[in-house]
Motif scaffolding. Sequence first.
Motif, PDB file in Angstrom:
ATOM      1  N   LYS A  48      32.547  28.808  81.969  1.00 26.94           N
ATOM      2  CA  LYS A  48      32.601  29.282  83.449  1.00 26.94           C
ATOM      3  C   LYS A  48      33.601  30.131  83.994  1.00 26.94           C
ATOM      4  O   LYS A  48      33.794  30.161  85.164  1.00 26.94           O
ATOM      5  CB  LYS A  48      32.413  27.981  84.497  1.00 26.94           C
ATOM      6  N   THR A  49      34.533  30.642  82.968  1.00 23.06           N
ATOM      7  CA  THR A  49      35.299  31.749  83.549  1.00 23.06           C
ATOM      8  C   THR A  49      34.629  32.787  83.165  1.00 23.06           C
ATOM      9  O   THR A  49      33.987  33.337  82.318  1.00 23.06           O
ATOM     10  CB  THR A  49      36.591  31.738  82.698  1.00 23.06           C
ATOM     11  N   ILE A  50      34.785  34.020  84.120  1.00 18.85           N
ATOM     12  CA  ILE A  50      34.246  35.127  83.919  1.00 18.85           C
ATOM     13  C   ILE A  50      34.898  36.229  82.932  1.00 18.85           C
ATOM     14  O   ILE A  50      36.162  36.382  83.145  1.00 18.85           O
ATOM     15  CB  ILE A  50      33.973  35.942  85.304  1.00 18.85           C
ATOM     16  N   LYS A  51      34.039  36.648  81.987  1.00 20.30           N
ATOM     17  CA  LYS A  51      34.619  37.554  80.933  1.00 20.30           C
ATOM     18  C   LYS A  51      34.142  38.679  80.907  1.00 20.30           C
ATOM     19  O   LYS A  51      32.697  38.623  80.850  1.00 20.30           O
ATOM     20  CB  LYS A  51      34.920  36.705  79.711  1.00 20.30           C
ATOM     21  N   LYS A  52      34.311  39.790  80.823  1.00 18.64           N
ATOM     22  CA  LYS A  52      33.416  40.885  80.853  1.00 18.64           C
ATOM     23  C   LYS A  52      33.060  41.385  79.278  1.00 18.64           C
ATOM     24  O   LYS A  52      33.876  41.371  78.554  1.00 18.64           O
ATOM     25  CB  LYS A  52      34.295  42.416  81.165  1.00 18.64           C
ATOM     26  N   THR A  53      31.779  41.536  79.241  1.00 20.70           N
ATOM     27  CA  THR A  53      31.087  41.906  77.794  1.00 20.70           C
ATOM     28  C   THR A  53      30.100  42.731  77.995  1.00 20.70           C
ATOM     29  O   THR A  53      29.642  42.896  79.170  1.00 20.70           O
ATOM     30  CB  THR A  53      30.565  40.503  77.329  1.00 20.70           C
ATOM     31  N   ASN A  54      29.830  43.305  76.998  1.00 23.68           N
ATOM     32  CA  ASN A  54      28.496  44.336  77.088  1.00 23.68           C
ATOM     33  C   ASN A  54      27.330  44.063  76.401  1.00 23.68           C
ATOM     34  O   ASN A  54      26.636  44.573  76.002  1.00 23.68           O
ATOM     35  CB  ASN A  54      29.117  45.694  76.241  1.00 23.68           C
ATOM     36  N   LEU A  55      27.159  42.601  76.542  1.00 21.03           N
ATOM     37  CA  LEU A  55      26.177  42.071  75.828  1.00 21.03           C
ATOM     38  C   LEU A  55      24.964  41.822  76.747  1.00 21.03           C
ATOM     39  O   LEU A  55      25.152  41.527  78.067  1.00 21.03           O
ATOM     40  CB  LEU A  55      26.493  40.597  75.551  1.00 21.03           C
ATOM     41  N   SER A  56      23.733  42.336  76.260  1.00 12.38           N
ATOM     42  CA  SER A  56      22.594  42.248  77.255  1.00 12.38           C
ATOM     43  C   SER A  56      21.456  41.670  76.457  1.00 12.38           C
ATOM     44  O   SER A  56      21.580  41.610  75.339  1.00 12.38           O
ATOM     45  CB  SER A  56      22.169  43.751  77.792  1.00 12.38           C
ATOM     46  N   SER A  57      20.188  41.040  76.979  1.00 15.03           N
ATOM     47  CA  SER A  57      19.428  40.382  76.183  1.00 15.03           C
ATOM     48  C   SER A  57      18.105  40.598  76.902  1.00 15.03           C
ATOM     49  O   SER A  57      18.059  41.055  78.241  1.00 15.03           O
ATOM     50  CB  SER A  57      19.867  38.838  75.883  1.00 15.03           C
ATOM     51  N   GLY A  58      17.063  40.377  76.253  1.00 20.15           N
ATOM     52  CA  GLY A  58      15.716  40.195  76.839  1.00 20.15           C
ATOM     53  C   GLY A  58      14.646  39.770  76.075  1.00 20.15           C
ATOM     54  O   GLY A  58      14.898  39.245  74.984  1.00 20.15           O
ATOM     55  N   LEU A  59      13.576  39.605  76.549  1.00 21.11           N
ATOM     56  CA  LEU A  59      12.428  39.199  75.705  1.00 21.11           C
ATOM     57  C   LEU A  59      11.669  40.127  75.180  1.00 21.11           C
ATOM     58  O   LEU A  59      11.320  41.379  75.569  1.00 21.11           O
ATOM     59  CB  LEU A  59      11.396  38.449  76.607  1.00 21.11           C
ATOM     60  N   LEU A  60      11.007  39.980  73.857  1.00 19.16           N
ATOM     61  CA  LEU A  60      10.253  41.006  73.150  1.00 19.16           C
ATOM     62  C   LEU A  60       8.862  40.450  73.052  1.00 19.16           C
ATOM     63  O   LEU A  60       8.097  41.054  72.835  1.00 19.16           O
ATOM     64  CB  LEU A  60      10.899  41.143  71.702  1.00 19.16           C
ATOM     65  N   GLY A  61       8.747  39.080  73.594  1.00 20.29           N
ATOM     66  CA  GLY A  61       7.206  38.728  73.848  1.00 20.29           C
ATOM     67  C   GLY A  61       7.308  37.323  74.653  1.00 20.29           C
ATOM     68  O   GLY A  61       8.367  36.997  75.075  1.00 20.29           O
ATOM     69  N   ASN A  62       6.307  36.863  74.687  1.00 20.38           N
ATOM     70  CA  ASN A  62       6.019  35.583  75.633  1.00 20.38           C
ATOM     71  C   ASN A  62       6.503  34.275  74.752  1.00 20.38           C
ATOM     72  O   ASN A  62       6.373  34.553  73.463  1.00 20.38           O
ATOM     73  CB  ASN A  62       4.611  35.384  75.998  1.00 20.38           C
ATOM     74  N   ILE A  63       7.051  33.344  75.500  1.00 16.24           N
ATOM     75  CA  ILE A  63       7.776  32.085  74.979  1.00 16.24           C
ATOM     76  C   ILE A  63       7.032  30.988  75.524  1.00 16.24           C
ATOM     77  O   ILE A  63       6.901  30.855  76.529  1.00 16.24           O
ATOM     78  CB  ILE A  63       9.283  31.970  74.959  1.00 16.24           C
ATOM     79  N   ASP A  64       6.375  30.028  74.658  1.00 14.03           N
ATOM     80  CA  ASP A  64       5.624  28.891  74.965  1.00 14.03           C
ATOM     81  C   ASP A  64       6.704  27.550  74.623  1.00 14.03           C
ATOM     82  O   ASP A  64       6.788  27.624  73.232  1.00 14.03           O
ATOM     83  CB  ASP A  64       4.345  28.836  74.472  1.00 14.03           C
ATOM     84  N   LEU A  65       7.134  27.106  75.468  1.00 10.45           N
ATOM     85  CA  LEU A  65       8.179  26.010  75.108  1.00 10.45           C
ATOM     86  C   LEU A  65       7.663  24.483  75.148  1.00 10.45           C
ATOM     87  O   LEU A  65       8.226  23.565  75.411  1.00 10.45           O
ATOM     88  CB  LEU A  65       9.437  26.187  76.100  1.00 10.45           C
ATOM     89  N   SER A  66       6.447  24.478  74.923  1.00  6.68           N
ATOM     90  CA  SER A  66       5.513  23.072  75.323  1.00  6.68           C
ATOM     91  C   SER A  66       6.150  22.227  74.527  1.00  6.68           C
ATOM     92  O   SER A  66       6.232  20.954  74.659  1.00  6.68           O
ATOM     93  CB  SER A  66       4.190  23.543  74.764  1.00  6.68           C
TER      94      SER A  66
END
Length: 157
Positions: free
Chosen positions: A30-48
């Motif tokens: 929980k310490t703030i560190k600067k990074t250039n990491l981004s992320s995202g979804l490429l499709g739907n996820i079902d976590l059933s």
Amino acid sequence: MSDGIKNLKIYLDSLENSESYIELSYNPSKTIKKTNLSSGLLGNIDLSSVEIDSVDFYSNTFDGNGHTISHLKINSSNPAVGLFGSSLGVIKNLGIKDAVINAQNEYTGALVAELWGGGAVENCYATGDVSGTSTVGGLVGSCLGGSIENCYATGDV
């Protein structure tokens, strides 16, 4: 691990499909560190078929690209419970469908438990049931100086 950054892999379409996944980068201390990491979804996820824990702290950009995460289930006693526990990052273009979030502590939301100053939630929604002891919201539990735009939540809180 460099700078305490971990990667959480969630498989898309099926948890058995090892070819496509997203990586949510977070810093468990929980310490703030600067990074250039981004992320995202490429499709739907079902976590059933799985129950997950919150991404502890997120400070990058997560773009759902208009996709959804369905059947998100979290049952936790952590202090901040949601897909993203605490966030200073930008989370956008994401839907959470049919969530069941049960927290035995405060700060609870289906998408983000605590949204901090500089963080943003844009073009997102959540449906489902969210429960906690205090500071509970259907989409975001607590907004402490961040911004929420063009979003909604439906379900029992």
